[in-house]
Design an enzyme around this catalytic site. Sequence first.
Site, PDB file in Angstrom:
ATOM      1  N   ASP A  31       0.823  -1.221   0.000  1.00 20.17           N
ATOM      2  CA  ASP A  31       0.000   0.000   0.000  1.00 20.17           C
ATOM      3  C   ASP A  31       0.861   1.278   0.000  1.00 20.17           C
ATOM      4  O   ASP A  31       0.672   2.165   0.842  1.00 20.17           O
ATOM      5  CB  ASP A  31      -0.892   0.044   1.257  1.00 20.17           C
ATOM      6  CG  ASP A  31      -1.687  -1.234   1.465  1.00 20.17           C
ATOM      7  OD1 ASP A  31      -2.114  -1.841   0.474  1.00 20.17           O
ATOM      8  OD2 ASP A  31      -1.892  -1.619   2.638  1.00 20.17           O
ATOM      9  N   GLU A 205     -11.448   0.071  -3.268  1.00 22.02           N
ATOM     10  CA  GLU A 205     -10.802   0.610  -2.071  1.00 22.02           C
ATOM     11  C   GLU A 205      -9.614   1.450  -2.482  1.00 22.02           C
ATOM     12  O   GLU A 205      -9.513   1.834  -3.653  1.00 22.02           O
ATOM     13  CB  GLU A 205     -10.409  -0.519  -1.101  1.00 22.02           C
ATOM     14  CG  GLU A 205      -9.588  -1.635  -1.724  1.00 22.02           C
ATOM     15  CD  GLU A 205      -9.257  -2.759  -0.749  1.00 22.02           C
ATOM     16  OE1 GLU A 205      -9.664  -2.717   0.405  1.00 22.02           O
ATOM     17  OE2 GLU A 205      -8.554  -3.699  -1.174  1.00 22.02           O
TER      18      GLU A 205
END
Length: 443
Positions: A31, A205
């Site tokens: 991420d 997301e």
Amino acid sequence: MKKFILISAVCFLTSLCIAQNPIIRNQYSADPSARVFGDSVYVYPSHDILATKEHGRIGWFCMEDYHVFSSANLTDWNDDGIVVSQYNVPWADSTAYSMWAPDCIFKNGKYYFYFPTKPKDTSNGNGFAIGVAVSDKPSGNFVPQPQPIKNVHGIDPNVFIDRDGQAYLYWAEGNIYAAKLKDNMLELASEPVVLKALPDKGLKEGPYMFERNGIYYLTYPHVADKTEQLEYAVSNNPLGPFKVTGVIMDESPDCWTNHHSIIQFKNQWYLFYHHDDYSPDFDKARSVRIDSLFFNSDGTIKKVIPTFRGVGLTNASKKIQIDRYTAKSNNGVSINFIDTANKFLGWKTTFTKANAWVQYSSIDFGMKPLKILAVRAFSATGGAIQIRADDINGTVIAEAKIPKGDDWKEIKATVKKYESGIHNLFIVVKNNSNVAIDWISFK
Ligand code: FUB
């Protein structure tokens, strides 16, 4: 707190982050939120660790802290240590191991680090809250706020500051949400809105917003088929309405999640994303990568094809990890871990056929002649390799005999022809033999 200090000290001692993909080589990382602060790029990733019976949930994401990494050239990365941990956030559940995707941004002389985790107070349910930690410098010390941001429930915070100075917070919870932030960067200035007209089937997301030439790009991982691909939608306003426009990176069959950020650094755009390089059998132990990103003249984004080579120049006198190749022959070359019991030792390239080759691009030989080729190799049969410049049939700049043996050896050979400047190298095995190479280097 003791545990926090101990981890921090160990990580400062093992700043092992080098070029090529994956860029972070001393731990799992995911991420990535990349930011240009001053002359350097800072990456704030999630830090995957493996759950045990005592901590986390086996078979699921497990994260207890965040490190920050920095680089001035995208090739040499430094682990600047832990910025926030579940043990030093007053409102966080310190047993949750849920420190998921973060972001960091600079405003009014301060760095604001946004992170989701599970709160101690579960009166709003069992979901995630999003907190902020503030620092004077990009690598810390970040001081967490006493409470999470009010009215925000979800994961994957992303902050965008528009040209007029207005900051926006984006996050995900099934849908993608956005709200304006107050000038203090710690509170919402507007009611959260759901960003509409995005795909309604399949998980979305990891929002990441950026602006280029007046186009606002809302980019996000989305499960259109089996795993997450990186997609984007565009608008002329940071809050939409958005038009779904394309795919930035296709899904990978091996890693269910992908999560990214996009920056421009020294006139080139880059996509930071993750894959499961060090953990091909368990995709919740991921690794951060970078590849270059390009736009079409109409502002649409060209699809990014993931590479091992990554970005930046490799200095010829450093260890050139040829397993992070640019291209290779179809037959007679395979890439495997050096030691499957310790995957962080990296990979080896095994040649098994005469004339099999790998290409490795953008090696900087500088201006000062390099005289010696060093190779770390292992050959049960004995063999020989040639290093050719710029073309599979190009100038042979060095040749090394790899002696038959039952262990790794460092072999030296004389450079036949030094070529200054930046070159692509072809490493070619000469005979039908079995030669494994860890790295090559020039002195
Ligand atoms: O790293 C945990 C979660 O996986 C992130 O928050 C999501 O974006 C996905 O990458």
